[in-house]
Design a protein around this motif. Structure first.
Motif, PDB file in Angstrom:
ATOM      1  N   ALA A 320      -0.237 -12.360  49.307  1.00  0.00           N
ATOM      2  CA  ALA A 320       1.169 -12.781  49.381  1.00  0.00           C
ATOM      3  C   ALA A 320       1.407 -14.049  48.574  1.00  0.00           C
ATOM      4  N   SER A 321       0.388 -14.881  48.428  1.00  0.00           N
ATOM      5  CA  SER A 321       0.548 -16.151  47.710  1.00  0.00           C
ATOM      6  C   SER A 321       0.602 -15.980  46.200  1.00  0.00           C
ATOM      7  N   TYR A 322       0.057 -14.855  45.684  1.00  0.00           N
ATOM      8  CA  TYR A 322       0.073 -14.674  44.230  1.00  0.00           C
ATOM      9  C   TYR A 322       0.806 -13.404  43.784  1.00  0.00           C
ATOM     10  N   CYS A 323       1.459 -12.721  44.721  1.00  0.00           N
ATOM     11  CA  CYS A 323       2.265 -11.564  44.341  1.00  0.00           C
ATOM     12  C   CYS A 323       3.436 -12.039  43.479  1.00  0.00           C
ATOM     13  N   PRO A 324       3.716 -11.392  42.343  1.00  0.00           N
ATOM     14  CA  PRO A 324       4.819 -11.837  41.467  1.00  0.00           C
ATOM     15  C   PRO A 324       6.135 -11.955  42.229  1.00  0.00           C
ATOM     16  N   LEU A 325       6.865 -12.996  41.938  1.00  0.00           N
ATOM     17  CA  LEU A 325       8.114 -13.277  42.638  1.00  0.00           C
ATOM     18  C   LEU A 325       9.086 -12.109  42.546  1.00  0.00           C
ATOM     19  N   LEU A 326       9.142 -11.456  41.388  1.00  0.00           N
ATOM     20  CA  LEU A 326      10.091 -10.370  41.200  1.00  0.00           C
ATOM     21  C   LEU A 326       9.786  -9.197  42.130  1.00  0.00           C
ATOM     22  N   ILE A 327       8.518  -8.931  42.371  1.00  0.00           N
ATOM     23  CA  ILE A 327       8.137  -7.861  43.301  1.00  0.00           C
ATOM     24  C   ILE A 327       8.509  -8.251  44.731  1.00  0.00           C
ATOM     25  N   CYS A 328       8.281  -9.513  45.082  1.00  0.00           N
ATOM     26  CA  CYS A 328       8.686  -9.990  46.413  1.00  0.00           C
ATOM     27  C   CYS A 328      10.187  -9.803  46.622  1.00  0.00           C
ATOM     28  N   GLN A 329      10.968 -10.142  45.599  1.00  0.00           N
ATOM     29  CA  GLN A 329      12.423 -10.020  45.711  1.00  0.00           C
ATOM     30  C   GLN A 329      12.859  -8.564  45.827  1.00  0.00           C
ATOM     31  N   ALA A 330      12.194  -7.674  45.079  1.00  0.00           N
ATOM     32  CA  ALA A 330      12.532  -6.253  45.149  1.00  0.00           C
ATOM     33  C   ALA A 330      12.240  -5.699  46.545  1.00  0.00           C
ATOM     34  N   PHE A 331      11.101  -6.072  47.114  1.00  0.00           N
ATOM     35  CA  PHE A 331      10.767  -5.600  48.453  1.00  0.00           C
ATOM     36  C   PHE A 331      11.680  -6.233  49.507  1.00  0.00           C
ATOM     37  N   HIS A 332      12.104  -7.464  49.292  1.00  0.00           N
ATOM     38  CA  HIS A 332      13.059  -8.090  50.216  1.00  0.00           C
ATOM     39  C   HIS A 332      14.360  -7.298  50.240  1.00  0.00           C
ATOM     40  N   GLN A 333      14.854  -6.911  49.054  1.00  0.00           N
ATOM     41  CA  GLN A 333      16.094  -6.134  48.986  1.00  0.00           C
ATOM     42  C   GLN A 333      15.929  -4.790  49.689  1.00  0.00           C
ATOM     43  N   LEU A 334      14.807  -4.127  49.436  1.00  0.00           N
ATOM     44  CA  LEU A 334      14.549  -2.831  50.050  1.00  0.00           C
ATOM     45  C   LEU A 334      14.490  -2.953  51.568  1.00  0.00           C
ATOM     46  N   HIS A 335      13.749  -3.929  52.052  1.00  0.00           N
ATOM     47  CA  HIS A 335      13.615  -4.183  53.492  1.00  0.00           C
ATOM     48  C   HIS A 335      14.979  -4.442  54.122  1.00  0.00           C
ATOM     49  N   HIS A 336      15.794  -5.254  53.448  1.00  0.00           N
ATOM     50  CA  HIS A 336      17.119  -5.618  53.964  1.00  0.00           C
ATOM     51  C   HIS A 336      18.060  -4.418  53.988  1.00  0.00           C
ATOM     52  N   ARG A 337      18.081  -3.622  52.908  1.00  0.00           N
ATOM     53  CA  ARG A 337      18.980  -2.466  52.829  1.00  0.00           C
ATOM     54  C   ARG A 337      18.634  -1.411  53.888  1.00  0.00           C
ATOM     55  N   VAL A 338      17.351  -1.184  54.109  1.00  0.00           N
ATOM     56  CA  VAL A 338      16.931  -0.189  55.105  1.00  0.00           C
ATOM     57  C   VAL A 338      17.294  -0.658  56.505  1.00  0.00           C
ATOM     58  N   GLN A 339      17.131  -1.944  56.768  1.00  0.00           N
ATOM     59  CA  GLN A 339      17.492  -2.481  58.082  1.00  0.00           C
ATOM     60  C   GLN A 339      18.994  -2.349  58.327  1.00  0.00           C
ATOM     61  N   GLU A 340      19.797  -2.548  57.276  1.00  0.00           N
ATOM     62  CA  GLU A 340      21.247  -2.368  57.397  1.00  0.00           C
ATOM     63  C   GLU A 340      21.612  -0.914  57.692  1.00  0.00           C
TER      64      GLU A 340
END
Length: 693
Positions: A320-340
């Motif tokens: 998690a400390s070295y995962c590219p920021l862009l991938i983290c952001q993409a997964f954040h969006q996916l996680h958020h949209r599914v929860q909605e």
């Protein structure tokens, strides 16, 4: 204008088709491969050769009717007359030499006029074999396609790029992302992967890939009423996210999986949990005087797999400390949209499964099963290692599905791993929560941006090095251990990490970074750095890496650091100059031009690597041109479906205007291409007239 000429793709399959009796009578040759192994089958793989380049497919174990469904892309060399593409089928063997099963040869010049060849082709024998074998070796189903891309100046693609950018940047709060929706609805299954790749790369170059993926997430969620099937189909959203991970996360994947994959390859332990597949003769002895029992083998295998799985999960948690920021952001969006979309308590696992369906099932597990295809290893695994990798990948898939009962009901012998898998599910949930919240930390974001902007060009470590200034390579090993450091401006090396005296090469003087043929030094992990001094004298620095993984990382970092050099070489020698000749092409002069083209693109395709948005825009234009009538029909059908509902006339008019603008842009690009073709036709006509005169 640029011309991408002779980029051809070889797609191959080999299977027993379901055909009617009439068509079978017309095609009377056999489709089954020769049986080379004792079990009455073969372990076939395909080797494709063209212009000195060789690619290999995965090995399909114990089958005379394998399915590969793989494709390779070659760059056509226009200077070679009547060049041949060779597609060979081999039977893989662990101990003895691989057995030749047959081949098909294609004349590329004939492909120029046909543009595409597809169908069943008889496998022929090697030249040394008697012709009586011809026709008895089975058949191969192939598709060869030649693409000749004319890329116009950037100004021609600007309107299309701007329209696509507007479609994702301005539609995030709308219920109708019209253009992307129409592309999604009209893209066929056959072209979906290629379209997804092109769109991902184009939006990466525009800095809008997060927005593009978010639009696709919304579209997919709107048409998925059942959460259990979410992102399990090969939709444009699934293909785009899969492509994005491969482009943006290859270096992350190598750092994550490299150590455990190397350990499994080096240990070569016998691992088997399925009692029906346990081979006691392969498992060895439990002691000096006792043969292992089936129970011993399964118990030992369970311990080994749990050890591998524990190491992998620890690596995932730390990543998690070295995962590219862009991938983290993409997964954040996916996680958020599914929860909605699925807020109920009964669906609380769905937001995690949506992330793991991509991270585990489409990214990590495939790389574990086929490390060569993800450049983690240089060669395919042997049968024993391949089985270990498959069992580990199954465990990762089970953790990704977050359902231990489903796996154990289908494969009861996996129950031994159930405690480890259950613990892995808990750990993976913790990891996902860290991953999707990483972007919220300003410190993390700043550190990651700095790492992406400049840290990727900073690399250091011990390597074996040899430097030459027009010197012959000695017979003994010329390499000595040095500590090599790549900084923003220089590549330096010294005896130890803190040694006062060091030598360095300015990155601006580097002209090529390439691999060296294995036969030169007896190692497949040697690279050469060719640079020029102020006097014009050429110097070559050879670096010997410990593994193909380390070699790929150094190639990637160095090529990225030198991507803007203006004096890059167009060709090089993959061999060495020894005994008054080049080992690769046998030219006698050391200053003779190279015999192979240089590759200035990086090895590990990360999202921040140099992209070619004009080429991607050209490929997207071609696709949109082919489906524009379907897009128009689909649009009006969707309008009819919404006819009974109240619609905003202003919004609806904007959609019509946007579609009209798209078709106008496509027509302008068509006219520009037609003008280029006419110009070339007149030019060729003038040349012909001059020759006649």
């Amino acid at each position: 204008m640029r011309r991408y000429k002779g980029r051809f793709t070889c797609r191959y399959q080999f299977w027993l088709m379901e055909i009617s009796h009439e068509s079978f009578a017309a095609k009377c040759w056999r489709r089954d491969l020769a049986k080379k192994d004792r079990n009455g089958a073969s372990d076939p793989f395909v080797r494709v050769r063209y212009n000195g380049k060789t690619y290999e497919s995965a090995v399909v174990k114990k089958s005379c009717y394998p399915r590969w469904n793989e494709s390779f892309e070659f760059e056509l060399d226009g200077t070679l007359a009547d060049s041949l593409l060779s597609v060979e089928v081999w039977d893989w063997d662990l101990v003895s030499r691989n057995d030749f099963l047959g081949k098909v040869l294609f004349n590329i010049n004939k492909l120029r006029s046909a543009q595409q060849e597809e169908g069943w082709f008889r496998l022929g024998p090697d030249k040394s074999k008697h012709r009586e074998y011809e026709g008895n070796l089975g058949s191969l189903r192939l598709q060869l396609r030649l693409r000749d891309e004319v890329v116009l100046p950037s100004s021609h693609y600007k309107p299309l790029t701007e329209l696509l950018s507007q479609s994702v940047s301005s539609q995030l709060d709308s219920n109708w992302p019209d253009l992307i929706m129409l592309i999604d609805e009209t893209t066929t299954a056959e072209s979906r992967q290629e379209v997804a790749n092109n769109l991902v790369k184009l939006f990466l170059s525009q800095g809008l890939v997060k927005e593009f993926l978010d639009v696709l997430f919304k579209l997919e969620l709107e048409k998925t009423p059942e959460p259990n099937t979410l992102f399990r189909s090969n939709s444009l959203a699934s293909k785009s996210m899969e492509s994005f991970l491969k482009v943006a996360g290859m270096q992350y994947l190598h750092r994550l999986l490299g150590p455990i994959i190397n350990r499994i390859f080096e240990e070569k332990k016998y691992v088997e949990l399925d009692p029906s597949k346990v081979e006691l003769k392969d498992a060895g002895c439990a002691g000096l005087h006792r043969q292992q029992t089936e129970s011993d083998v399964i118990q030992q295998s369970s311990s080994l797999l749990q050890s591998y799985l524990s190491e992998l999960l620890t690596s995932i948690l730390q990543s998690a400390s070295y995962c590219p920021l862009l991938i983290c952001q993409a997964f954040h969006q996916l996680h958020h949209r599914v929860q909605e979309r699925f807020p109920d308590t009964e669906y609380r696992k769905v937001k995690f499964i949506a992330v793991t369906s991509f991270l585990c099932l489409r990214f990590i597990s495939p790389a574990i099963m086929s490390p060569k295809l993800f450049h983690l290893r240089e060669k395919h695994a042997d049968a024993r290692t391949s089985r270990t990798l498959l069992l580990l990948a199954k465990a990762v898939q089970t953790i990704g599905n977050m359902d231990t009962l489903a796996c154990c009901s289908k494969e009861p012998w996996m129950v031994r791993l159930q405690p480890a898998i259950q613990q892995g599910i808990t750990q993976l949930k913790d990891f996902i929560m860290k991953l999707v919240s990483c972007h919220e930390s300003e410190d993390f974001g700043l550190q990651t941006r700095m790492r992406l902007q400049c840290g990727t060009m900073e690399k250091e470590g011990f390597l074996f090095l040899h430097r030459t200034k027009d010197k012959c390579i000695p017979m003994t090993s010329p390499f000595k251990k040095y500590y090599v450091m790549l900084s923003k401006d220089t590549l330096s090396y010294s005896r130890t990490q803190h040694y006062k005296k060091s030598s360095s090469i300015s990155l601006l003087k580097i002209r090529a970074i390439e691999k060296v043929e294995e036969k030169c030094f007896g190692s497949a992990n040697v690279m050469q750095i060719i640079s020029s001094e102020d006097s014009g004298q050429q110097e070559t620095l050879y670096l010997n890496c410990k593994s193909v993984n380390e070699l790929n990382h150094w190639l990637s970092a160095l090529r990225k650091a030198c991507s803007h050099n203006t004096n890059a070489m167009s060709c090089y020698h993959p061999g060495i100059y020894k005994a008054d000749r080049w080992s690769c092409c046998h030219q006698k002069e050391e200053t003779d031009p190279g015999c192979d083209k240089t590759r200035h693109g990086v090895t590990l395709q990360e999202w921040y690597d140099p992209l070619d948005p004009d080429l991607e825009a050209q490929l997207i234009y071609q696709h949109l041109s082919s489906v524009q009538h379907a897009m128009r029909d689909k649009y009006y059908k969707l309008r009819e479906l919404q006819g009974a509902q109240e619609t905003d006339s202003i919004t609806d008019q904007k959609k019509v205007d946007g579609l009209t603008k798209l078709f106008s842009i496509l027509q302008d690009l068509h006219d520009a291409h037609a003008a280029v073709e006419e110009e070339e036709r007149l030019k060729n006509k003038n040349v012909f007239l001059e020759l006649q005169t």
